[in-house]
Design a protein around this motif. Structure first.
Motif, PDB file in Angstrom:
ATOM      1  N   LEU A 248       0.905  -1.232  -0.141  1.00  0.00           N
ATOM      2  CA  LEU A 248      -0.087   0.148   0.056  1.00  0.00           C
ATOM      3  C   LEU A 248       0.825   1.047   0.029  1.00  0.00           C
ATOM      4  N   ILE A 249       2.155   1.248   0.356  1.00  0.00           N
ATOM      5  CA  ILE A 249       3.062   2.287   0.487  1.00  0.00           C
ATOM      6  C   ILE A 249       3.051   3.234  -0.648  1.00  0.00           C
ATOM      7  N   PRO A 250       3.187   2.560  -2.005  1.00  0.00           N
ATOM      8  CA  PRO A 250       3.319   3.703  -2.790  1.00  0.00           C
ATOM      9  C   PRO A 250       2.035   4.441  -3.365  1.00  0.00           C
ATOM     10  N   GLY A 251       0.880   3.745  -3.189  1.00  0.00           N
ATOM     11  CA  GLY A 251      -0.323   4.568  -3.180  1.00  0.00           C
ATOM     12  C   GLY A 251      -0.489   5.444  -2.187  1.00  0.00           C
ATOM     13  N   LEU A 252      -0.169   5.161  -0.864  1.00  0.00           N
ATOM     14  CA  LEU A 252      -0.148   6.058   0.291  1.00  0.00           C
ATOM     15  C   LEU A 252       0.735   7.347  -0.033  1.00  0.00           C
ATOM     16  N   LEU A 253       1.888   6.941  -0.653  1.00  0.00           N
ATOM     17  CA  LEU A 253       2.707   8.065  -0.973  1.00  0.00           C
ATOM     18  C   LEU A 253       2.190   9.145  -2.077  1.00  0.00           C
ATOM     19  N   ARG A 254       1.739   8.534  -3.132  1.00  0.00           N
ATOM     20  CA  ARG A 254       1.010   9.350  -3.884  1.00  0.00           C
ATOM     21  C   ARG A 254      -0.125  10.122  -3.409  1.00  0.00           C
ATOM     22  N   MET A 255      -1.180   9.458  -2.615  1.00  0.00           N
ATOM     23  CA  MET A 255      -2.063  10.325  -2.038  1.00  0.00           C
ATOM     24  C   MET A 255      -1.588  11.285  -1.209  1.00  0.00           C
ATOM     25  N   GLY A 256      -0.681  11.039  -0.104  1.00  0.00           N
ATOM     26  CA  GLY A 256      -0.118  12.188   0.631  1.00  0.00           C
ATOM     27  C   GLY A 256       0.513  13.237  -0.221  1.00  0.00           C
ATOM     28  N   GLN A 257       1.114  12.833  -1.305  1.00  0.00           N
ATOM     29  CA  GLN A 257       1.698  14.239  -2.082  1.00  0.00           C
ATOM     30  C   GLN A 257       0.576  14.887  -2.674  1.00  0.00           C
ATOM     31  N   MET A 258      -0.536  14.314  -3.029  1.00  0.00           N
ATOM     32  CA  MET A 258      -1.663  14.951  -3.792  1.00  0.00           C
ATOM     33  C   MET A 258      -2.095  15.817  -2.705  1.00  0.00           C
ATOM     34  N   PHE A 259      -2.415  15.457  -1.367  1.00  0.00           N
ATOM     35  CA  PHE A 259      -3.212  16.348  -0.568  1.00  0.00           C
ATOM     36  C   PHE A 259      -2.171  17.352  -0.183  1.00  0.00           C
ATOM     37  N   ALA A 260      -0.834  17.141  -0.040  1.00  0.00           N
ATOM     38  CA  ALA A 260       0.275  18.306   0.137  1.00  0.00           C
ATOM     39  C   ALA A 260       0.111  19.255  -0.776  1.00  0.00           C
ATOM     40  N   ASP A 261      -0.076  18.949  -2.073  1.00  0.00           N
ATOM     41  CA  ASP A 261      -0.267  19.858  -3.199  1.00  0.00           C
ATOM     42  C   ASP A 261      -1.424  20.923  -3.076  1.00  0.00           C
ATOM     43  N   GLN A 262      -2.656  20.310  -2.276  1.00  0.00           N
ATOM     44  CA  GLN A 262      -3.610  21.189  -2.034  1.00  0.00           C
ATOM     45  C   GLN A 262      -3.450  22.328  -1.181  1.00  0.00           C
ATOM     46  N   LYS A 263      -2.683  22.091  -0.436  1.00  0.00           N
ATOM     47  CA  LYS A 263      -2.318  23.100   0.658  1.00  0.00           C
ATOM     48  C   LYS A 263      -3.281  22.963   1.697  1.00  0.00           C
ATOM     49  N   GLN A 264      -4.712  23.639   1.321  1.00  0.00           N
ATOM     50  CA  GLN A 264      -5.510  23.709   2.288  1.00  0.00           C
ATOM     51  C   GLN A 264      -7.018  23.327   1.670  1.00  0.00           C
ATOM     52  N   LEU A 265      -7.705  22.745   2.572  1.00  0.00           N
ATOM     53  CA  LEU A 265      -9.245  22.452   2.045  1.00  0.00           C
ATOM     54  C   LEU A 265     -10.106  23.437   3.045  1.00  0.00           C
ATOM     55  N   LYS A 266     -10.916  24.251   2.336  1.00  0.00           N
ATOM     56  CA  LYS A 266     -11.733  25.103   3.034  1.00  0.00           C
ATOM     57  C   LYS A 266     -13.356  24.463   3.252  1.00  0.00           C
ATOM     58  N   THR A 267     -13.899  25.105   4.083  1.00  0.00           N
ATOM     59  CA  THR A 267     -15.357  24.759   4.405  1.00  0.00           C
ATOM     60  C   THR A 267     -16.130  24.658   3.011  1.00  0.00           C
ATOM     61  N   GLY A 268     -16.557  23.577   2.725  1.00  0.00           N
ATOM     62  CA  GLY A 268     -17.484  23.515   1.449  1.00  0.00           C
ATOM     63  C   GLY A 268     -16.644  22.817   0.445  1.00  0.00           C
ATOM     64  N   ASP A 269     -15.462  22.682   0.577  1.00  0.00           N
ATOM     65  CA  ASP A 269     -14.860  21.923  -0.497  1.00  0.00           C
ATOM     66  C   ASP A 269     -14.947  20.629  -0.495  1.00  0.00           C
ATOM     67  N   THR A 270     -15.035  19.931  -1.724  1.00  0.00           N
ATOM     68  CA  THR A 270     -15.279  18.556  -1.748  1.00  0.00           C
ATOM     69  C   THR A 270     -14.140  17.810  -2.497  1.00  0.00           C
ATOM     70  N   PHE A 271     -14.181  16.263  -2.121  1.00  0.00           N
ATOM     71  CA  PHE A 271     -13.566  15.449  -2.858  1.00  0.00           C
ATOM     72  C   PHE A 271     -14.224  14.249  -2.976  1.00  0.00           C
ATOM     73  N   THR A 272     -13.965  13.617  -3.913  1.00  0.00           N
ATOM     74  CA  THR A 272     -14.470  11.955  -3.928  1.00  0.00           C
ATOM     75  C   THR A 272     -13.238  10.917  -3.997  1.00  0.00           C
ATOM     76  N   ILE A 273     -13.582   9.798  -3.673  1.00  0.00           N
ATOM     77  CA  ILE A 273     -12.769   8.565  -3.871  1.00  0.00           C
ATOM     78  C   ILE A 273     -13.674   7.528  -4.609  1.00  0.00           C
ATOM     79  N   ASP A 274     -13.022   7.422  -5.945  1.00  0.00           N
ATOM     80  CA  ASP A 274     -13.929   6.391  -6.722  1.00  0.00           C
ATOM     81  C   ASP A 274     -13.055   5.104  -6.989  1.00  0.00           C
ATOM     82  N   TRP A 275     -13.763   3.943  -7.010  1.00  0.00           N
ATOM     83  CA  TRP A 275     -13.327   2.895  -7.482  1.00  0.00           C
ATOM     84  C   TRP A 275     -13.884   2.521  -9.029  1.00  0.00           C
TER      85      TRP A 275
END
Length: 200
Positions: free
Chosen positions: A122-149
């Motif tokens: 799982l580590i490669p996927g977790l690292l990718r996800m962690g970087q993705m969130f780091a790139d977003q800087k901040q999530l504000k009230t009302g912001d949305t995100f989805t996790i799809d399979w």
């Protein structure tokens, strides 16, 4: 134009009433802490229904709403993870939060709910996800995100309507993310019950 008989009028009115009910049902929404969630949605041509939805609390503070969508209703974590076809976890923020911090919390949630033997894969996927969130800087009230399979695509995370690059293809990764909320040590027990369809 010939006059319609009374039975014909009633049958047409009944048909119109049924149509209106069907249209209303298809457009129904669920209100969770002021966030409107569709009770049905189309994901890449597949109709999904809202299995359950609730609020993630940290202490007394509302952090986000979560809604879990599947093709057919499920009532246990095992059914949720084994359910075939596309699935979605939809998140809407209820407060401003450092996106990097949220990414770390998700990673910890995966660690707390995954067998140690699975973590190395799982580590490669977790690292990718962690970087993705780091790139977003901040999530504000009302912001949305989805996790799809998505079969053939993998786990696709979409933030503020923008699909993130490089989906993770292994099914185990999506299930590991779902266990953040549905696993044996969930982020929030009441939210787990709500996502599995328990009534408040």
């Amino acid at each position: 134009m010939p006059a319609l008989s009374i039975p014909t009028v009633f049958s047409r009115l009944a048909a119109l009433a049924c149509l209106a009910t069907a249209l209303g049902a298809s457009a129904a929404q669920v209100d969770v802490a002021g966030v409107k969630l569709e009770d049905q949605l189309d994901l890449r041509g597949t109709s999904l229904q809202l299995n359950g939805a609730g609020v993630r609390y940290k202490a007394i503070f509302k952090v986000y709403t979560a809604g879990f969508y599947v093709g057919k209703k499920v009532a246990t974590p095992e059914e949720a993870l084994a359910a075939p076809g596309p699935k979605r976890m939809a998140i809407t923020m209820l407060r401003d939060i450092d996106a990097n911090e949220l990414g770390k919390l998700f990673t910890k949630g995966v660690e707390d709910n995954s067998p140690k033997s699975e973590m190395v894969n799982l580590i490669p996927g977790l690292l990718r996800m962690g970087q993705m969130f780091a790139d977003q800087k901040q999530l504000k009230t009302g912001d949305t995100f989805t996790i799809d399979w998505l079969q053939g695509t993998g786990t696709l995370i979409t933030v503020r309507g923008v699909p993130q690059p490089d989906p993770v293809k292994e099914p185990a990764f999506f299930n590991a993310l779902m266990r953040i909320w549905l696993g044996p040590n969930p982020a929030d027990w009441k939210l787990k019950e709500a996502l599995l369809g328990a009534k408040p």
